[in-house]
Design an enzyme around this catalytic site. Structure first.
Site, PDB file in Angstrom:
ATOM      1  N   HIS A   1      18.751  37.202  30.131  1.00 36.47           N
ATOM      2  CA  HIS A   1      19.086  36.677  28.812  1.00 36.47           C
ATOM      3  C   HIS A   1      19.158  35.160  28.851  1.00 36.47           C
ATOM      4  O   HIS A   1      19.771  34.594  29.748  1.00 36.47           O
ATOM      5  CB  HIS A   1      20.439  37.223  28.337  1.00 36.47           C
ATOM      6  CG  HIS A   1      20.383  38.653  27.906  1.00 36.47           C
ATOM      7  ND1 HIS A   1      21.398  39.271  27.232  1.00 36.47           N
ATOM      8  CD2 HIS A   1      19.406  39.591  28.053  1.00 36.47           C
ATOM      9  CE1 HIS A   1      21.064  40.522  26.967  1.00 36.47           C
ATOM     10  NE2 HIS A   1      19.872  40.743  27.465  1.00 36.47           N
TER      11      HIS A   1
ATOM     12  N   TYR B   1      29.107  37.879  20.450  1.00 38.04           N
ATOM     13  CA  TYR B   1      30.565  37.727  20.503  1.00 38.04           C
ATOM     14  C   TYR B   1      31.016  37.360  19.095  1.00 38.04           C
ATOM     15  O   TYR B   1      30.642  36.299  18.591  1.00 38.04           O
ATOM     16  CB  TYR B   1      30.961  36.601  21.468  1.00 38.04           C
ATOM     17  CG  TYR B   1      30.799  36.943  22.931  1.00 38.04           C
ATOM     18  CD1 TYR B   1      29.558  36.914  23.558  1.00 38.04           C
ATOM     19  CD2 TYR B   1      31.922  37.283  23.700  1.00 38.04           C
ATOM     20  CE1 TYR B   1      29.429  37.230  24.902  1.00 38.04           C
ATOM     21  CE2 TYR B   1      31.788  37.592  25.051  1.00 38.04           C
ATOM     22  CZ  TYR B   1      30.548  37.565  25.638  1.00 38.04           C
ATOM     23  OH  TYR B   1      30.428  37.877  26.966  1.00 38.04           O
TER      24      TYR B   1
ATOM     25  N   PRO C   1      37.954  40.327  30.475  1.00 38.87           N
ATOM     26  CA  PRO C   1      36.493  40.421  30.595  1.00 38.87           C
ATOM     27  C   PRO C   1      35.702  39.527  29.636  1.00 38.87           C
ATOM     28  O   PRO C   1      34.475  39.489  29.730  1.00 38.87           O
ATOM     29  CB  PRO C   1      36.209  41.902  30.308  1.00 38.87           C
ATOM     30  CG  PRO C   1      37.376  42.365  29.509  1.00 38.87           C
ATOM     31  CD  PRO C   1      38.554  41.567  29.949  1.00 38.87           C
TER      32      PRO C   1
ATOM     33  N   TYR D   1      29.775  29.942  31.380  1.00 37.01           N
ATOM     34  CA  TYR D   1      29.365  31.340  31.219  1.00 37.01           C
ATOM     35  C   TYR D   1      28.270  31.691  32.224  1.00 37.01           C
ATOM     36  O   TYR D   1      28.334  32.733  32.900  1.00 37.01           O
ATOM     37  CB  TYR D   1      28.876  31.582  29.789  1.00 37.01           C
ATOM     38  CG  TYR D   1      28.732  33.047  29.429  1.00 37.01           C
ATOM     39  CD1 TYR D   1      29.701  33.691  28.667  1.00 37.01           C
ATOM     40  CD2 TYR D   1      27.641  33.790  29.855  1.00 37.01           C
ATOM     41  CE1 TYR D   1      29.576  35.037  28.333  1.00 37.01           C
ATOM     42  CE2 TYR D   1      27.505  35.133  29.534  1.00 37.01           C
ATOM     43  CZ  TYR D   1      28.472  35.750  28.772  1.00 37.01           C
ATOM     44  OH  TYR D   1      28.340  37.077  28.458  1.00 37.01           O
TER      45      TYR D   1
ATOM     46  N   LYS E   1      33.443  37.425  33.982  1.00 30.74           N
ATOM     47  CA  LYS E   1      33.601  36.764  35.271  1.00 30.74           C
ATOM     48  C   LYS E   1      34.066  37.658  36.427  1.00 30.74           C
ATOM     49  O   LYS E   1      33.928  37.277  37.590  1.00 30.74           O
ATOM     50  CB  LYS E   1      34.619  35.600  35.147  1.00 30.74           C
ATOM     51  CG  LYS E   1      34.100  34.427  34.367  1.00 30.74           C
ATOM     52  CD  LYS E   1      33.049  33.667  35.148  1.00 30.74           C
ATOM     53  CE  LYS E   1      32.229  32.770  34.280  1.00 30.74           C
ATOM     54  NZ  LYS E   1      30.814  33.028  34.319  1.00 30.74           N
TER      55      LYS E   1
HETATM   56  C1  LIG Z   1      38.119  49.432  33.492  1.00 25.57           C
HETATM   57  C2  LIG Z   1      37.535  48.105  33.920  1.00 25.57           C
HETATM   58  C3  LIG Z   1      36.530  47.499  33.149  1.00 25.57           C
HETATM   59  C4  LIG Z   1      35.996  46.271  33.531  1.00 25.57           C
HETATM   60  N1  LIG Z   1      35.048  45.675  32.744  1.00 25.57           N
HETATM   61  C5  LIG Z   1      34.570  44.463  33.108  1.00 25.57           C
HETATM   62  C6  LIG Z   1      33.609  43.796  32.326  1.00 25.57           C
HETATM   63  O1  LIG Z   1      33.199  44.282  31.276  1.00 25.57           O
HETATM   64  N2  LIG Z   1      33.159  42.580  32.755  1.00 25.57           N
HETATM   65  C7  LIG Z   1      33.610  42.008  33.932  1.00 25.57           C
HETATM   66  O2  LIG Z   1      33.156  40.931  34.316  1.00 25.57           O
HETATM   67  N3  LIG Z   1      34.505  42.632  34.691  1.00 25.57           N
HETATM   68  C8  LIG Z   1      34.991  43.824  34.303  1.00 25.57           C
HETATM   69  N4  LIG Z   1      35.898  44.429  35.076  1.00 25.57           N
HETATM   70  C9  LIG Z   1      36.264  43.762  36.317  1.00 25.57           C
HETATM   71  C10 LIG Z   1      35.266  44.059  37.429  1.00 25.57           C
HETATM   72  O3  LIG Z   1      34.859  45.393  37.378  1.00 25.57           O
HETATM   73  C11 LIG Z   1      35.962  43.736  38.737  1.00 25.57           C
HETATM   74  O4  LIG Z   1      36.245  42.343  38.729  1.00 25.57           O
HETATM   75  C12 LIG Z   1      35.148  44.100  39.974  1.00 25.57           C
HETATM   76  O5  LIG Z   1      35.070  45.494  40.084  1.00 25.57           O
HETATM   77  C13 LIG Z   1      35.805  43.520  41.214  1.00 25.57           C
HETATM   78  O6  LIG Z   1      35.266  44.114  42.360  1.00 25.57           O
HETATM   79  P1  LIG Z   1      36.187  44.373  43.643  1.00 25.57           P
HETATM   80  O7  LIG Z   1      35.283  44.940  44.671  1.00 25.57           O
HETATM   81  O8  LIG Z   1      36.960  43.150  43.943  1.00 25.57           O
HETATM   82  O9  LIG Z   1      37.268  45.426  43.165  1.00 25.57           O
HETATM   83  P2  LIG Z   1      37.098  46.962  42.765  1.00 25.57           P
HETATM   84  O10 LIG Z   1      35.816  47.185  42.080  1.00 25.57           O
HETATM   85  O11 LIG Z   1      38.353  47.337  42.051  1.00 25.57           O
HETATM   86  O12 LIG Z   1      37.036  47.724  44.148  1.00 25.57           O
HETATM   87  C14 LIG Z   1      38.188  47.896  44.951  1.00 25.57           C
HETATM   88  C15 LIG Z   1      38.027  49.178  45.747  1.00 25.57           C
HETATM   89  O13 LIG Z   1      39.151  49.316  46.626  1.00 25.57           O
HETATM   90  C16 LIG Z   1      39.522  50.680  46.641  1.00 25.57           C
HETATM   91  N5  LIG Z   1      40.920  50.806  47.086  1.00 25.57           N
HETATM   92  C17 LIG Z   1      42.047  50.603  46.376  1.00 25.57           C
HETATM   93  N6  LIG Z   1      43.127  50.880  47.122  1.00 25.57           N
HETATM   94  C18 LIG Z   1      42.679  51.247  48.341  1.00 25.57           C
HETATM   95  C19 LIG Z   1      43.319  51.665  49.528  1.00 25.57           C
HETATM   96  N7  LIG Z   1      44.666  51.783  49.595  1.00 25.57           N
HETATM   97  N8  LIG Z   1      42.560  51.967  50.605  1.00 25.57           N
HETATM   98  C20 LIG Z   1      41.195  51.878  50.537  1.00 25.57           C
HETATM   99  N9  LIG Z   1      40.533  51.512  49.418  1.00 25.57           N
HETATM  100  C21 LIG Z   1      41.269  51.192  48.332  1.00 25.57           C
HETATM  101  C22 LIG Z   1      39.316  51.114  45.198  1.00 25.57           C
HETATM  102  O14 LIG Z   1      39.215  52.513  45.052  1.00 25.57           O
HETATM  103  C23 LIG Z   1      38.021  50.395  44.849  1.00 25.57           C
HETATM  104  O15 LIG Z   1      36.885  51.186  45.137  1.00 25.57           O
HETATM  105  C24 LIG Z   1      36.463  45.636  34.700  1.00 25.57           C
HETATM  106  C25 LIG Z   1      37.455  46.243  35.470  1.00 25.57           C
HETATM  107  C26 LIG Z   1      38.006  47.445  35.088  1.00 25.57           C
HETATM  108  C27 LIG Z   1      39.103  48.058  35.928  1.00 25.57           C
END
Ligand SMILES: Cc1cc2nc3c(=O)[nH]c(=O)nc-3n(C[C@H](O)[C@H](O)[C@H](O)COP(=O)(O)OP(=O)(O)OC[C@H]3O[C@@H](n4cnc5c(N)ncnc54)[C@H](O)[C@@H]3O)c2cc1C
Length: 396
Positions: free
Chosen positions: A80, A207, A300, A390, A304
């Protein structure tokens, strides 16, 4: 991998969490010959199906491509040039490519995760899914280890040179850092998100500020739309019928204005997402390093969350490689301070987009929001600032 006993493994980096941060870290480390074990509390299927973020910054795309993960992204991702910003009776296109020479890509987190899992499987990455009782030990020594119960109920121990806490906002890693500071803000609204089996009614994200509340028209593919409505926190998704959702989206997104129409379709998923900002510092203690949502959460609105997780890992992978391979801790020691600069920039931008676009109910705020939107859409300086944030700054 050396099996020291039936339940103790020795590796170089123990990675807690198989979200995007943990998976990408294991991938980048493997490319440098650094061994890791990934520990995940959920099932493999649950991790693969999780629907979350959908927008990739240019730097995230560049990094994934350089890491050999760009083939499907280039084929199926949708580049985009910018976004639409809308307020009553006006819709403006901000062209990031014209403004700053960078763009964004629509490619879902589910797809990024699928590509990463496929690449790690092809590389024989060792995973433990469906684990419980994850606990971190001796992270302030040079022999940290993680204990857990595996899917069969057996106690396990993974010893490592370093532990990467990529376990999201509810994992145990952040709590293993003594002291430190946290900053938190909870917003007085939430997002009601739907996925719908219908072609997007727009070529780029819209938006929309509206007196009824914010709305966003996003997309996942040529045939799947993702749309959001600002709602009260705690709203039950089941309390809205599909017709009510589409009617409200049509109102807020300006169906019928200047010939634009919103096409409804079958809703396949409904969820309500609370909105908060959260930062924990430092992101490192001894041999424990936090990455992604384990250290910070953003609302969100600025797209980011996923990009910040990728940016953390872009710093952490070379830092851990130097630590493991050369016993050189300089990058590792600088990790928290370096990462937090981008974290705070993105935290500010996400807060700014959120407060500019959501109805607070305060008439004074409303006039400031509209003034800000008119400025951003009419001044090149204003538009450039939004575009730069952005589409994302280049990675350090
Ligand atoms: C419902 C939802 C919607 C979202 N929508 C957006 C969006 O539209 N745009 C955007 O930019 N961001 C969005 N986000 C944020 C984005 O998805 C996260 O910033 C991103 O997933 C971060 O990745 P991560 O690997 O740091 O964390 P996560 O994706 O949360 O991964 C962490 C992992 O650690 C695992 N874990 C937790 N505890 C333990 C444990 N005790 N032992 C072992 N493993 C464990 C979890 O199961 C998970 O698989 C959203 C988040 C959520 C929750």
């Amino acid at each position: 991998m050396n099996a020291m006993s039936t339940d103790t493994l020795r590796t170089e980096v123990a990675i807690i969490g198989a979200g995007p941060a943990g998976l990408l870290l294991s991938h980048l480390l493997a490319a440098q010959g650094v061994e890791s074990v990934v520990l995940e509390t959920r099932t493999r299927d649950y991790v693969a199906a999780r629907i979350r973020a959908g927008i990739l910054e240019q730097s995230s795309v560049d990094l994934l491509t350089e890491a050999g993960l760009g083939e499907r992204l280039a084929r199926e991702g949708d580049q985009h040039r910018g976004i639409y910003l809308q307020f009553p009776h006006e819709r403006h296109h901000l062209d990031f490519v014209d403004l700053i020479g960078r763009s964004v890509w629509v490619y879902g987190q589910t797809e990024v995760t699928a590509d990463l899992v496929a690449a790690r499987d092809a590389d024989d990455q060792q995973f433990f899914y469906s684990i419980s009782d994850t606990a971190l030990h001796d992270v302030d020594t040079d022999r940290p280890y993680v204990t857990f119960t595996d899917a069969e109920g057996a106690p396990r121990r993974v010893e490592a040179v370093a532990v990467a806490g990529c376990d999201g906002s509810f994992g145990p890693s952040r709590g293993a850092i003594p002291g430190g500071s946290t900053w938190e803000k909870t917003y007085p609204y939430a997002w009601f998100g739907i996925l719908a089996d219908v072609a997007p009614s727009t070529d780029e994200l819209i938006y929309a500020w509206h007196p009824n509340g914010f709305a966003l028209h996003s997309m996942r593919s040529e045939s799947v739309s993702r749309l959001y409505l600002q709602v009260e926190p705690g709203t039950d998704p089941a309390s809205w019928s599909d017709d009510q959702i589409w009617d409200e989206l049509a109102t807020r997104l300006g169906h019928g204005q200047d010939g634009w129409t919103l096409t409804p379709g079958p809703v396949t998923d409904k969820s309500v997402l609370p909105m908060r900002s959260y930062v924990h510092a430092p992101m490192q203690h001894g041999r424990l390093f936090l990455a992604g949502d384990a250290a910070h959460i953003v609302p969100p609105t600025g797209a980011k969350g996923l990009n910040l997780a990728i940016a953390d890992v872009a710093l952490l992978a070379p830092a851990l490689t130097d630590l493991v391979r050369k016993k050189d801790a300089r990058l590792a020691d600088a990790y928290s301070q370096t990462a937090l600069r981008r974290v705070w920039r993105c935290t500010h931008f996400s807060w700014w987009m959120t407060t500019m676009l959501h109805r607070s109910g305060d008439p004074f705020d409303e006039q400031l929001q509209l003034s800000q939107l008119r400025w951003v859409t009419s001044s090149e300086a204003g538009a450039t600032g939004l575009a730069e944030n952005y589409a994302g700054m280049p990675f350090a």
